[in-house]
Design a protein around this motif. Structure first.
Motif, PDB file in Angstrom:
ATOM      1  N   ILE A  86     -34.526  44.057 -19.619  1.00 35.08           N
ATOM      2  CA  ILE A  86     -34.104  43.084 -20.633  1.00 35.08           C
ATOM      3  C   ILE A  86     -32.884  43.611 -21.394  1.00 35.08           C
ATOM      4  O   ILE A  86     -31.947  42.851 -21.701  1.00 35.08           O
ATOM      5  CB  ILE A  86     -35.266  42.760 -21.585  1.00 35.08           C
ATOM      6  CG1 ILE A  86     -36.363  41.993 -20.822  1.00 35.08           C
ATOM      7  CG2 ILE A  86     -34.784  41.941 -22.779  1.00 35.08           C
ATOM      8  CD1 ILE A  86     -37.628  41.769 -21.607  1.00 35.08           C
ATOM      9  N   ASN A  87     -32.870  44.914 -21.696  1.00 34.18           N
ATOM     10  CA  ASN A  87     -31.682  45.499 -22.328  1.00 34.18           C
ATOM     11  C   ASN A  87     -30.447  45.302 -21.453  1.00 34.18           C
ATOM     12  O   ASN A  87     -29.365  44.932 -21.948  1.00 34.18           O
ATOM     13  CB  ASN A  87     -31.903  46.992 -22.577  1.00 34.18           C
ATOM     14  CG  ASN A  87     -32.812  47.265 -23.762  1.00 34.18           C
ATOM     15  OD1 ASN A  87     -32.995  46.416 -24.632  1.00 34.18           O
ATOM     16  ND2 ASN A  87     -33.397  48.451 -23.795  1.00 34.18           N
ATOM     17  N   VAL A  88     -30.588  45.548 -20.151  1.00 38.42           N
ATOM     18  CA  VAL A  88     -29.466  45.371 -19.231  1.00 38.42           C
ATOM     19  C   VAL A  88     -29.043  43.901 -19.184  1.00 38.42           C
ATOM     20  O   VAL A  88     -27.849  43.580 -19.231  1.00 38.42           O
ATOM     21  CB  VAL A  88     -29.840  45.871 -17.828  1.00 38.42           C
ATOM     22  CG1 VAL A  88     -28.725  45.531 -16.825  1.00 38.42           C
ATOM     23  CG2 VAL A  88     -30.114  47.368 -17.835  1.00 38.42           C
ATOM     24  N   GLY A  89     -30.016  43.003 -19.095  1.00 39.88           N
ATOM     25  CA  GLY A  89     -29.698  41.578 -19.070  1.00 39.88           C
ATOM     26  C   GLY A  89     -28.951  41.133 -20.310  1.00 39.88           C
ATOM     27  O   GLY A  89     -28.005  40.330 -20.244  1.00 39.88           O
ATOM     28  N   PHE A  90     -29.351  41.666 -21.461  1.00 34.34           N
ATOM     29  CA  PHE A  90     -28.658  41.349 -22.712  1.00 34.34           C
ATOM     30  C   PHE A  90     -27.196  41.797 -22.642  1.00 34.34           C
ATOM     31  O   PHE A  90     -26.275  41.040 -22.985  1.00 34.34           O
ATOM     32  CB  PHE A  90     -29.364  42.041 -23.876  1.00 34.34           C
ATOM     33  CG  PHE A  90     -28.703  41.839 -25.210  1.00 34.34           C
ATOM     34  CD1 PHE A  90     -29.041  40.761 -26.008  1.00 34.34           C
ATOM     35  CD2 PHE A  90     -27.738  42.728 -25.668  1.00 34.34           C
ATOM     36  CE1 PHE A  90     -28.420  40.566 -27.239  1.00 34.34           C
ATOM     37  CE2 PHE A  90     -27.117  42.545 -26.893  1.00 34.34           C
ATOM     38  CZ  PHE A  90     -27.464  41.459 -27.677  1.00 34.34           C
ATOM     39  N   LEU A  91     -26.959  43.020 -22.178  1.00 34.23           N
ATOM     40  CA  LEU A  91     -25.607  43.567 -22.130  1.00 34.23           C
ATOM     41  C   LEU A  91     -24.734  42.869 -21.091  1.00 34.23           C
ATOM     42  O   LEU A  91     -23.510  42.792 -21.248  1.00 34.23           O
ATOM     43  CB  LEU A  91     -25.666  45.063 -21.829  1.00 34.23           C
ATOM     44  CG  LEU A  91     -26.324  45.943 -22.903  1.00 34.23           C
ATOM     45  CD1 LEU A  91     -26.507  47.366 -22.381  1.00 34.23           C
ATOM     46  CD2 LEU A  91     -25.498  45.950 -24.184  1.00 34.23           C
ATOM     47  N   GLU A  92     -25.346  42.336 -20.036  1.00 36.05           N
ATOM     48  CA  GLU A  92     -24.586  41.741 -18.936  1.00 36.05           C
ATOM     49  C   GLU A  92     -24.516  40.219 -19.002  1.00 36.05           C
ATOM     50  O   GLU A  92     -23.913  39.599 -18.131  1.00 36.05           O
ATOM     51  CB  GLU A  92     -25.237  42.148 -17.604  1.00 36.05           C
ATOM     52  CG  GLU A  92     -25.218  43.638 -17.318  1.00 36.05           C
ATOM     53  CD  GLU A  92     -23.830  44.169 -17.014  1.00 36.05           C
ATOM     54  OE1 GLU A  92     -22.988  43.380 -16.510  1.00 36.05           O
ATOM     55  OE2 GLU A  92     -23.575  45.362 -17.285  1.00 36.05           O
ATOM     56  N   SER A  93     -25.103  39.618 -20.026  1.00 38.68           N
ATOM     57  CA  SER A  93     -25.212  38.153 -20.062  1.00 38.68           C
ATOM     58  C   SER A  93     -23.935  37.453 -20.502  1.00 38.68           C
ATOM     59  O   SER A  93     -23.836  36.226 -20.394  1.00 38.68           O
ATOM     60  CB  SER A  93     -26.374  37.726 -20.967  1.00 38.68           C
ATOM     61  OG  SER A  93     -26.194  38.221 -22.282  1.00 38.68           O
ATOM     62  N   GLY A  94     -22.974  38.186 -21.028  1.00 41.00           N
ATOM     63  CA  GLY A  94     -21.685  37.600 -21.345  1.00 41.00           C
ATOM     64  C   GLY A  94     -21.606  36.995 -22.736  1.00 41.00           C
ATOM     65  O   GLY A  94     -22.620  36.796 -23.420  1.00 41.00           O
ATOM     66  N   ASN A  95     -20.390  36.662 -23.134  1.00 43.20           N
ATOM     67  CA  ASN A  95     -20.135  36.147 -24.478  1.00 43.20           C
ATOM     68  C   ASN A  95     -20.323  34.642 -24.603  1.00 43.20           C
ATOM     69  O   ASN A  95     -20.214  34.098 -25.703  1.00 43.20           O
ATOM     70  CB  ASN A  95     -18.710  36.507 -24.915  1.00 43.20           C
ATOM     71  CG  ASN A  95     -18.515  38.005 -25.053  1.00 43.20           C
ATOM     72  OD1 ASN A  95     -19.428  38.726 -25.442  1.00 43.20           O
ATOM     73  ND2 ASN A  95     -17.315  38.478 -24.723  1.00 43.20           N
ATOM     74  N   ASP A  96     -20.583  33.958 -23.491  1.00 43.29           N
ATOM     75  CA  ASP A  96     -20.749  32.500 -23.577  1.00 43.29           C
ATOM     76  C   ASP A  96     -22.187  32.105 -23.898  1.00 43.29           C
ATOM     77  O   ASP A  96     -22.498  30.925 -23.987  1.00 43.29           O
ATOM     78  CB  ASP A  96     -20.299  31.827 -22.276  1.00 43.29           C
ATOM     79  CG  ASP A  96     -21.095  32.296 -21.074  1.00 43.29           C
ATOM     80  OD1 ASP A  96     -21.700  33.379 -21.143  1.00 43.29           O
ATOM     81  OD2 ASP A  96     -21.115  31.565 -20.062  1.00 43.29           O
ATOM     82  N   THR A  97     -23.079  33.093 -24.070  1.00 46.19           N
ATOM     83  CA  THR A  97     -24.448  32.814 -24.521  1.00 46.19           C
ATOM     84  C   THR A  97     -24.648  33.484 -25.876  1.00 46.19           C
ATOM     85  O   THR A  97     -24.155  34.598 -26.105  1.00 46.19           O
ATOM     86  CB  THR A  97     -25.492  33.345 -23.519  1.00 46.19           C
ATOM     87  OG1 THR A  97     -25.309  34.757 -23.335  1.00 46.19           O
ATOM     88  CG2 THR A  97     -25.361  32.654 -22.172  1.00 46.19           C
ATOM     89  N   ASP A  98     -25.351  32.811 -26.783  1.00 51.62           N
ATOM     90  CA  ASP A  98     -25.529  33.367 -28.122  1.00 51.62           C
ATOM     91  C   ASP A  98     -26.994  33.611 -28.496  1.00 51.62           C
ATOM     92  O   ASP A  98     -27.271  34.066 -29.601  1.00 51.62           O
ATOM     93  CB  ASP A  98     -24.850  32.487 -29.175  1.00 51.62           C
ATOM     94  CG  ASP A  98     -25.316  31.039 -29.139  1.00 51.62           C
ATOM     95  OD1 ASP A  98     -26.119  30.686 -28.262  1.00 51.62           O
ATOM     96  OD2 ASP A  98     -24.858  30.256 -30.002  1.00 51.62           O
ATOM     97  N   TYR A  99     -27.923  33.304 -27.579  1.00 49.66           N
ATOM     98  CA  TYR A  99     -29.318  33.709 -27.802  1.00 49.66           C
ATOM     99  C   TYR A  99     -30.000  33.927 -26.472  1.00 49.66           C
ATOM    100  O   TYR A  99     -29.498  33.514 -25.424  1.00 49.66           O
ATOM    101  CB  TYR A  99     -30.067  32.731 -28.694  1.00 49.66           C
ATOM    102  CG  TYR A  99     -30.433  31.363 -28.138  1.00 49.66           C
ATOM    103  CD1 TYR A  99     -31.763  31.009 -27.937  1.00 49.66           C
ATOM    104  CD2 TYR A  99     -29.452  30.394 -27.890  1.00 49.66           C
ATOM    105  CE1 TYR A  99     -32.115  29.741 -27.484  1.00 49.66           C
ATOM    106  CE2 TYR A  99     -29.791  29.129 -27.439  1.00 49.66           C
ATOM    107  CZ  TYR A  99     -31.125  28.813 -27.238  1.00 49.66           C
ATOM    108  OH  TYR A  99     -31.467  27.550 -26.787  1.00 49.66           O
ATOM    109  N   ILE A 100     -31.127  34.654 -26.519  1.00 51.55           N
ATOM    110  CA  ILE A 100     -31.806  35.054 -25.291  1.00 51.55           C
ATOM    111  C   ILE A 100     -33.261  34.598 -25.313  1.00 51.55           C
ATOM    112  O   ILE A 100     -33.848  34.363 -26.377  1.00 51.55           O
ATOM    113  CB  ILE A 100     -31.761  36.580 -25.065  1.00 51.55           C
ATOM    114  CG1 ILE A 100     -32.590  37.314 -26.135  1.00 51.55           C
ATOM    115  CG2 ILE A 100     -30.333  37.091 -25.032  1.00 51.55           C
ATOM    116  CD1 ILE A 100     -32.807  38.791 -25.857  1.00 51.55           C
ATOM    117  N   ALA A 101     -33.815  34.456 -24.117  1.00 50.63           N
ATOM    118  CA  ALA A 101     -35.261  34.296 -23.951  1.00 50.63           C
ATOM    119  C   ALA A 101     -35.738  35.423 -23.053  1.00 50.63           C
ATOM    120  O   ALA A 101     -35.273  35.551 -21.917  1.00 50.63           O
ATOM    121  CB  ALA A 101     -35.602  32.944 -23.328  1.00 50.63           C
ATOM    122  N   MET A 102     -36.610  36.277 -23.566  1.00 51.00           N
ATOM    123  CA  MET A 102     -37.282  37.272 -22.735  1.00 51.00           C
ATOM    124  C   MET A 102     -38.438  36.538 -22.067  1.00 51.00           C
ATOM    125  O   MET A 102     -39.426  36.209 -22.720  1.00 51.00           O
ATOM    126  CB  MET A 102     -37.766  38.416 -23.623  1.00 51.00           C
ATOM    127  CG  MET A 102     -36.628  39.070 -24.412  1.00 51.00           C
ATOM    128  SD  MET A 102     -37.131  39.862 -25.965  1.00 51.00           S
ATOM    129  CE  MET A 102     -38.422  40.962 -25.412  1.00 51.00           C
TER     130      MET A 102
END
Length: 320
Positions: A138-154
């Motif tokens: 999840i940490n990796v996904g957060f770092l690699e998800s890009g600047n066009d997303t502003d929130y996450i769902a684990m």
């Protein structure tokens, strides 16, 4: 003679119409075909069942219904204002559960599109030889998800939301636990924040992400609950949901996919501690490949991730 000559030249009526009365028009026949086609579609819709179990777990008294044909997924309309300004990165830690993935991606894409949630699905596929590490992925996904997303769902790959009233919107007020203890089919303790948890990227950074010390199954979300509290954030949960433990469909079969629950002595001592140093700032990884895929018409990105482990710090990362 003239009619016979026309027939010989190919200018006569089609053979099928020759069987009909002389004044019969082709338009009533065309209308009848349309009517029959509509009636067939209506019968199919009424006689088949949708995805997932019947609400309340009840079976039809008429016997099991046939599954409906798969519907084409709804695609986001990026320039439609009603979809709102926010975009969700759906982070899905993953290893080897391909049968669950094939069900998950098209289902979640359609579910979020119906709710007009802009989103991108990231499959975080751990391809190294260490034990599974959900938090690091999840940490990796957060770092690699890009600047066009502003929130996450684990989001667990084996948990599908059945109730369309569940909120996947931007969690501005704080972390929003979609799979709350009152609704999750398996885990019901008050401090549980696993399954499906939404956070703004700002709030996730305030927590320094998740601890990278949890190799194998479980406990990483319990430690993350302490991080949320330590960051001064309040976990919110759904209200007004009346479907109880039937709010989600749990795809995991423990007999087919056994969880890695091994605990060695050192790990048992560490698993209840709060990791005050590690998280986003020290996750060690390499992206082997990044692949854009379409699963039954639903887009996603698969990240093949090689995690790294310091065996002096966490010797329990290996199967030995």
């Amino acid at each position: 003679r003239r009619r016979a000559a026309l027939r010989l030249r190919g200018g006569g009526s089609p053979p099928l119409l020759g069987l009909l009365p002389g004044r019969f028009s082709v338009f009533p026949l065309f209308f009848l075909a349309l009517l029959l086609g509509f009636a067939s579609l209506l019968w199919l819709q009424l006689s088949c069942s949708g995805e997932g179990p019947v609400p309340g777990g009840r079976q039809s008294q008429e016997g099991p219904r046939q599954p409906c044909p798969a519907q084409a997924p709804l695609l986001p309309v990026e320039d439609e204002p009603s979809w709102g300004p926010h975009r969700l990165a759906l982070l899905v830690p993953f290893r080897e559960r391909f049968e669950e993935l094939l069900a998950f991606v098209p289902y979640m894409h359609r579910f979020l599109s119906k709710k007009r949630i802009r989103h991108h699905i990231f499959i975080l596929n751990q391809v190294d030889h260490f034990r599974f590490n959900r938090a690091s992925l999840i940490n990796v996904g957060f770092l690699e998800s890009g600047n066009d997303t502003d929130y996450i769902a684990m989001h667990d790959v084996d948990l599908l939301p059945l109730n369309e009233q569940l909120d996947y919107g931007f969690p501005e007020a704080g972390p929003f636990h979609v799979a709350s203890p009152e609704l999750h089919p398996l885990y019901h303790y008050k401090t549980y924040v696993g399954g499906i948890l939404l956070l703004t990227k700002q709030h996730y950074e305030m927590c320094n992400g998740m601890s990278n010390r949890f190799w194998g199954w479980g406990r990483e979300d319990d430690e993350f609950y302490r991080r949320i509290k330590g960051a001064g954030l309040q976990v919110r949960r759904p209200s007004g949901i009346t479907t109880g433990y039937e709010t989600f469909r749990h795809l995991h079969d423990p007999a087919w996919r056994k969880r890695d629950q091994k605990r060695i002595a050192a790990q048992k001592q560490e698993q209840f501690k709060v990791d005050r140093e590690g998280g986003l700032n020290n996750v060690r990884y390499r992206i082997e490949s990044r692949t854009a895929l379409s699963v039954a018409g639903a887009p996603c990105t698969v990240l093949n991730i090689l995690l790294d482990c310091d065996t002096n710090e966490t010797p329990w990362c290996t199967f030995g």
